[in-house]
Design a protein around this motif. Structure first.
Motif, PDB file in Angstrom:
ATOM      1  N   GLN A 115      33.432 -64.976  -3.103  1.00 49.00           N
ATOM      2  CA  GLN A 115      34.689 -65.492  -2.550  1.00 49.00           C
ATOM      3  C   GLN A 115      35.180 -66.690  -3.342  1.00 49.00           C
ATOM      4  N   ARG A 116      34.263 -67.586  -3.678  1.00 46.73           N
ATOM      5  CA  ARG A 116      34.625 -68.772  -4.453  1.00 46.73           C
ATOM      6  C   ARG A 116      35.125 -68.379  -5.833  1.00 46.73           C
ATOM      7  N   LEU A 117      34.466 -67.403  -6.429  1.00 47.85           N
ATOM      8  CA  LEU A 117      34.849 -66.952  -7.766  1.00 47.85           C
ATOM      9  C   LEU A 117      36.218 -66.272  -7.738  1.00 47.85           C
ATOM     10  N   GLU A 118      36.455 -65.493  -6.714  1.00 51.27           N
ATOM     11  CA  GLU A 118      37.757 -64.831  -6.567  1.00 51.27           C
ATOM     12  C   GLU A 118      38.884 -65.861  -6.519  1.00 51.27           C
ATOM     13  N   LYS A 119      38.691 -66.915  -5.731  1.00 52.40           N
ATOM     14  CA  LYS A 119      39.710 -67.958  -5.613  1.00 52.40           C
ATOM     15  C   LYS A 119      39.877 -68.706  -6.935  1.00 52.40           C
TER      16      LYS A 119
END
Length: 241
Positions: free
Chosen positions: A163-167
């Motif tokens: 999720q952090r990487l997607e953002k």
């Protein structure tokens, strides 16, 4: 001769290799074995981590600190902008890469790759100590568990890392609309930090690692879903690496 103590697979080490190459500084690499590397690094610096650059008897640890050192010691072809505003922006994006990309990429990739010793062991032992190839298969089961524990790689944290990487990828993609570089109109440490940390997701061939043509699942599907937003990384490697 400068010596870079490293893991070839480490994107933090790639950040330093790229900085050294960009500045056209001669150096040699010493590839260490994961799990056994601390025997060497703790003799050189305060922590057990790589990269460690040794230059004229001085050991510098941490990729950002190494670039600070290189720009101070070898000011030609600077990677840090001289203008205060651009310098602050470059430092912001480098810190963003450290906090939002580096650890997340490591968690997402290793969550899959650690379950494939046939893929990782050749990478871990490539051009390393002579005893690496015979000993790594023996220590790998324990090393795999240690890496998962030390890097806090378990289902909940991997999901958060994704999720952090997607953002982070979305933010960088939006920032780069109409831009060639992360900061200003020239190549800086911000570009190196962001691109080197994202490079494993693109299987970049100039990374000093023979990535597989196709990752094991679910990593392959995950990286494929981000491919359209990572074309900048491939272009930057093509033009500046």
């Amino acid at each position: 001769m400068r010596t870079l103590y490293q893991f070839p697979i480490s994107h933090y080490c790639e950040k330093v290799r790229w900085a050294l190459d960009h500045k056209q500084l001669d150096y040699r690499t010493r590839n260490l074995l994961p799990g056994l590397h601390a025997r060497t690094t703790k003799k050189l610096a305060a922590e057990s981590t790589v990269p460690v650059l040794v230059d004229s008897g001085k050991a510098i640890q941490d990729s950002s600190d190494i670039i600070d050192y290189l720009d101070s010691r070898y000011p030609d072809t600077p990677l840090t902008p001289g203008e205060p505003e651009l310098k602050e922006e470059a430092q912001y994006w480098e810190k963003f890469a450290d906090e939002r990309i580096g650890v997340a990429v490591r968690a997402v990739c290793y969550d899959t790759l650690l379950d494939h010793p046939g893929l990782l062991i050749p990478i871990f032992t490539a051009n390393g100590p002579w005893y690496g190839r015979p000993i790594m298969p023996v220590i790998y089961p324990k090393l795999r568990l240690q890496m998962r524990k030390l890097m806090m790689i378990e289902p909940r944290t991997v999901k958060l890392a994704q999720q952090r990487l997607e953002k982070a990828i979305d933010k960088i993609d939006a920032h780069l609309k109409g831009r060639r570089f992360m900061v200003g109109d020239r190549f800086t440490r911000a570009d190196i930090a962001v691109a080197s940390f994202l490079a494993p997701l693109c299987k970049i061939r100039k990374f000093s690692v023979e990535w597989p043509a196709v990752y094991p699942e679910p990593l392959e599907s995950l990286t494929a879903s981000w491919a359209g937003k990572l074309s900048w990384v491939e272009r930057l490697y093509q033009d500046y690496r």
